[in-house]
Design a protein around this motif. Sequence first.
Motif, short mmCIF file in Angstrom:
data_model
loop_
_atom_site.label_atom_id
_atom_site.label_comp_id
_atom_site.label_asym_id
_atom_site.label_seq_id
_atom_site.Cartn_x
_atom_site.Cartn_y
_atom_site.Cartn_z
N GLY A 417 -76.19 110.21 -5.56
CA GLY A 417 -74.75 110.39 -5.69
C GLY A 417 -74.15 111.21 -4.58
O GLY A 417 -73.08 110.90 -4.04
N VAL A 418 -74.84 112.28 -4.18
CA VAL A 418 -74.27 113.16 -3.17
C VAL A 418 -74.32 112.51 -1.79
O VAL A 418 -73.44 112.75 -0.94
N MET A 419 -75.30 111.66 -1.56
CA MET A 419 -75.32 110.92 -0.29
C MET A 419 -74.16 109.93 -0.22
O MET A 419 -73.54 109.75 0.84
N VAL A 420 -73.87 109.28 -1.33
CA VAL A 420 -72.72 108.38 -1.37
C VAL A 420 -71.43 109.16 -1.14
O VAL A 420 -70.55 108.73 -0.37
N ALA A 421 -71.31 110.32 -1.79
CA ALA A 421 -70.11 111.16 -1.60
C ALA A 421 -69.96 111.57 -0.15
O ALA A 421 -68.84 111.57 0.40
N ALA A 422 -71.07 111.92 0.49
CA ALA A 422 -71.01 112.29 1.91
C ALA A 422 -70.54 111.14 2.77
O ALA A 422 -69.73 111.31 3.70
N GLY A 423 -71.01 109.93 2.47
CA GLY A 423 -70.56 108.76 3.21
C GLY A 423 -69.08 108.48 2.99
O GLY A 423 -68.37 108.07 3.92
N ILE A 424 -68.61 108.68 1.77
CA ILE A 424 -67.19 108.45 1.48
C ILE A 424 -66.32 109.35 2.35
O ILE A 424 -65.29 108.92 2.91
N ILE A 425 -66.72 110.60 2.50
CA ILE A 425 -65.92 111.57 3.25
C ILE A 425 -66.06 111.37 4.76
O ILE A 425 -65.07 111.47 5.51
N ALA A 426 -67.27 111.08 5.23
CA ALA A 426 -67.52 111.07 6.67
C ALA A 426 -67.28 109.71 7.31
O ALA A 426 -66.99 109.64 8.51
N ILE A 427 -67.42 108.61 6.56
CA ILE A 427 -67.35 107.28 7.16
C ILE A 427 -66.02 106.59 6.87
O ILE A 427 -65.34 106.11 7.79
N ILE A 513 -75.24 101.38 -2.37
CA ILE A 513 -74.03 101.69 -3.17
C ILE A 513 -72.83 101.87 -2.26
O ILE A 513 -71.73 101.38 -2.57
N LEU A 514 -73.02 102.57 -1.15
CA LEU A 514 -71.90 102.81 -0.24
C LEU A 514 -71.39 101.51 0.36
O LEU A 514 -70.17 101.35 0.58
N ARG A 515 -72.29 100.57 0.57
CA ARG A 515 -71.89 99.27 1.14
C ARG A 515 -70.95 98.52 0.20
O ARG A 515 -70.01 97.86 0.64
N PHE A 516 -71.18 98.64 -1.12
CA PHE A 516 -70.36 97.91 -2.09
C PHE A 516 -69.45 98.86 -2.89
O PHE A 516 -68.96 98.48 -3.95
N TRP A 517 -69.23 100.06 -2.33
CA TRP A 517 -68.48 101.05 -3.08
C TRP A 517 -67.05 100.59 -3.38
O TRP A 517 -66.55 100.77 -4.50
N SER A 518 -66.39 99.98 -2.42
CA SER A 518 -65.01 99.52 -2.64
C SER A 518 -64.94 98.47 -3.74
O SER A 518 -64.02 98.47 -4.56
N ARG A 519 -65.93 97.57 -3.78
CA ARG A 519 -65.93 96.52 -4.81
C ARG A 519 -66.23 97.09 -6.20
O ARG A 519 -65.81 96.52 -7.21
N LEU A 520 -66.96 98.20 -6.23
CA LEU A 520 -67.34 98.78 -7.52
C LEU A 520 -66.22 99.64 -8.13
O LEU A 520 -66.34 100.06 -9.29
N GLN A 521 -65.17 99.93 -7.37
CA GLN A 521 -64.14 100.85 -7.83
C GLN A 521 -63.49 100.44 -9.16
O GLN A 521 -63.27 101.30 -10.02
N PRO A 522 -63.15 99.16 -9.40
CA PRO A 522 -62.55 98.81 -10.70
C PRO A 522 -63.45 99.18 -11.88
O PRO A 522 -62.97 99.73 -12.88
N GLN A 523 -64.74 98.89 -11.77
CA GLN A 523 -65.66 99.24 -12.84
C GLN A 523 -65.81 100.75 -12.98
O GLN A 523 -65.88 101.29 -14.10
N LEU A 524 -65.85 101.43 -11.84
CA LEU A 524 -65.97 102.89 -11.88
C LEU A 524 -64.72 103.53 -12.48
O LEU A 524 -64.81 104.54 -13.19
N ASP A 525 -63.55 102.93 -12.22
CA ASP A 525 -62.31 103.44 -12.81
C ASP A 525 -62.33 103.32 -14.32
O ASP A 525 -61.93 104.25 -15.05
N VAL A 526 -62.81 102.19 -14.82
CA VAL A 526 -62.90 101.98 -16.28
C VAL A 526 -63.85 102.99 -16.89
O VAL A 526 -63.56 103.59 -17.94
#
Length: 767
Positions: A417-427, A513-526
């Motif tokens: 999870g923290v690696m994904v969070a780092a990618g969200i902020i840095a990339i 996960i980071l590669r498909f993070w944008s597509r996963l957002q609707p499910q993550l929002d729910v």
Amino acid sequence: MMLLAVLSGFILALFAPLICRVAGDRCGWVFALLPATLFVWFAGLLPEVMANGAQVVRYPWFPAMEINLDFLIDGLSLMFALLISGIGTFILIYAGGYLKGHPYLGRFYVVMLSFMASMLGLVLSDNLVTLFVFWELTSITSYLLIGFEHEDVKARASALQGLFVTVAGGLALMAGLIMLGTVAGSYSLSGVLASDADLIGHEWAVPMLLCILAGAFTKSAQVPFHFWLPNAMAAPTPVSAFLHSATMVKAGVYLLARLNPALGEAELWTLLLSLFGGLTMFTGAFMAITHTGAKKVLAYSTIMALGTLVMLIGIGTHYALVAFATFLVAHSLYKGALFMIAGILDHETGTKDVAEMGGLAPLMPVTAVAAAVAALSLAGLPPLLGFVGKELMFEAVLEAPAWRMLLPVLAFGAGIGVMVAAGIIAIKPFYGKRLETPKHPHEAPVSMLAGPVVLAGLSLLFGVALFIPEQTLVAPVVASLGGTAEKVHLALWHGINMPLILSLGCLVVAGVILRFWSRLQPQLDVLREGLGRFGPEAGYFRIMEWLTRIATWQTRVLQNGTMGNYMITLALTTVGITGFTLITQYGVPLRLPVPDSGFAAGIALLMIVSAFFATGTVSRLGSVAAMSIVGFAVALIFILFSAPDLGITQILVETLTVILLVLVLFRLPGFTRMSSPLERWRDIIVAVLVGSLMTVLILAATEVQFFEPISAEHVARSVPDGHGRNIVNVILVDFRALDTLGEIFVLALAAVGVYSMIRLKAEDQTA
């Protein structure tokens, strides 16, 4: 000098508005001189602490109550002091650029400097009482900082939520610290740590541990109290950066680490810290990837870090202590940098949502590089210091004596999870397709870039030159936590081992996960909304709703504006609490005083008859006259028992009181029977209960003799010291001269009041 260093922030805060008006846009640089100076001074104490161990600096405050402004200087407190002052230097500079032109900038620096001083006092205090005082000061000042934008409803609600949670935990902590000081026989932290008392085997051990943990868990946002911390992002970004990197949210972690040498052998302590720390670590990392707001992502990654630190304290092995110190330094550096970068993105683009950003690297190259370096440390990748801390953490959980199967799983999930969070902020904000933002982005000013660049650079420097943090920070901290400083050794490469394999696994899964993070957002929002409806925060809102209902009922029933109800409630509460304590603790005295003469019995009977007549008559004049008889009868009792001075005073006061009552009561309308018979019987019962209680209390008080009577001393000293044989006069004029003077003032004021009433009555009649 130490006292001045701690209190200097409060002193400077007094002049903050004036400095802001004089220095203008450069006020941040001026304020930063104080924490920068403190950082240099604290750094100068490191060699002595490393050579001679912990030191205590004592300043008496209330020595009779064992409350002193004592300060404990060792590796742990010095590291926190260095982080607070060092990162605080860049935060104050950053705030000047971020809040440039804000109408309340002076007010902001008042609270921020006070908050910094409170944190320094907390981590350096050696006294449990003063530690708690500074603890609560951090809660109050953080409340003001979170709600700084007071016109924003969300900011006010978030500030109130944080205050409720942390202050509730603070009340529990106060009870725990009182029990700890009582059991240890000392309210000094160094005394508690060196105490031979059986803290673990004491009958108060369990409630003491639970109260201390409740205070620390609420402050450092451990599950299930973690919900307030992300909501605190309503604060301005400089506040968020300071709270998350080095200060308030780590206060609970500091307290747990400080008390771990004394309480760490308790199985309950170890199990609860390991379990709740591990659950918090996983929860924070998971929730971080469900958000798109930069500050929210970083806030939840902070929860992950706080859980990691608490878990490492609970594990308590040598590897865990080394991992704790290393991870703490690494997190403070990269989290301070990343929060300031999040503020730069918001400040320069006009949006906080990273999903609305992209392709900013060419326009903001310095910010992009600083973000990349800090995010690599957050992700735990080499050669950053965060990598060393993460590897040590994996090693610690693999060797954990408790929860051996659960903790590695939670750590692996948190690493992903923290690696994904780092990618969200840095990339996401800096690379990819250029997205239009509300404001045209450009590089931030130097005041806002200095902090991220330096802190990110230190993350890289400490990772490459590990001997610097190893010898100056990590080893002294491990020694202060009861570990062996000589065994501390930090290295980027330990060969191919299980921690490295876990890191590689985290990296692979996080990349997917980071590669498909944008597509996963609707499910993550729910999923996030579902957790919001049934999670701990929902429980908080239900509790607040019930508090509102209880307050409404209390206002309607108890505080309904009727003075009679107030008096009855107070009287019955006093009778219940005082009477219960008197009966259960002391018993009811059965010996009743009997008048020793017929004259005394007659006076007592006269008082009783007058009191009954006053309560039953419908004539105001008759009631006043009856009450005056009671007062004059008291004067007769004084005279009967050889106290003529008291008798004269009583007669004068009673006369003046009667005159006042007559003048006042005759201006009121006639008696009206407004109460029912049932209410009158209720009043009679309450009056009898109160009268009985006061009678029993007086009888009990007359039988208690704590000290020898002072009357013999007065008799012996009356002639040689007071030059008078009338002992009462000597007492009044010489031994108790100020008391007599006070009585004269009372009589004079009463006389002036009577005179004023008479003049007022005469003027009304003339008119």
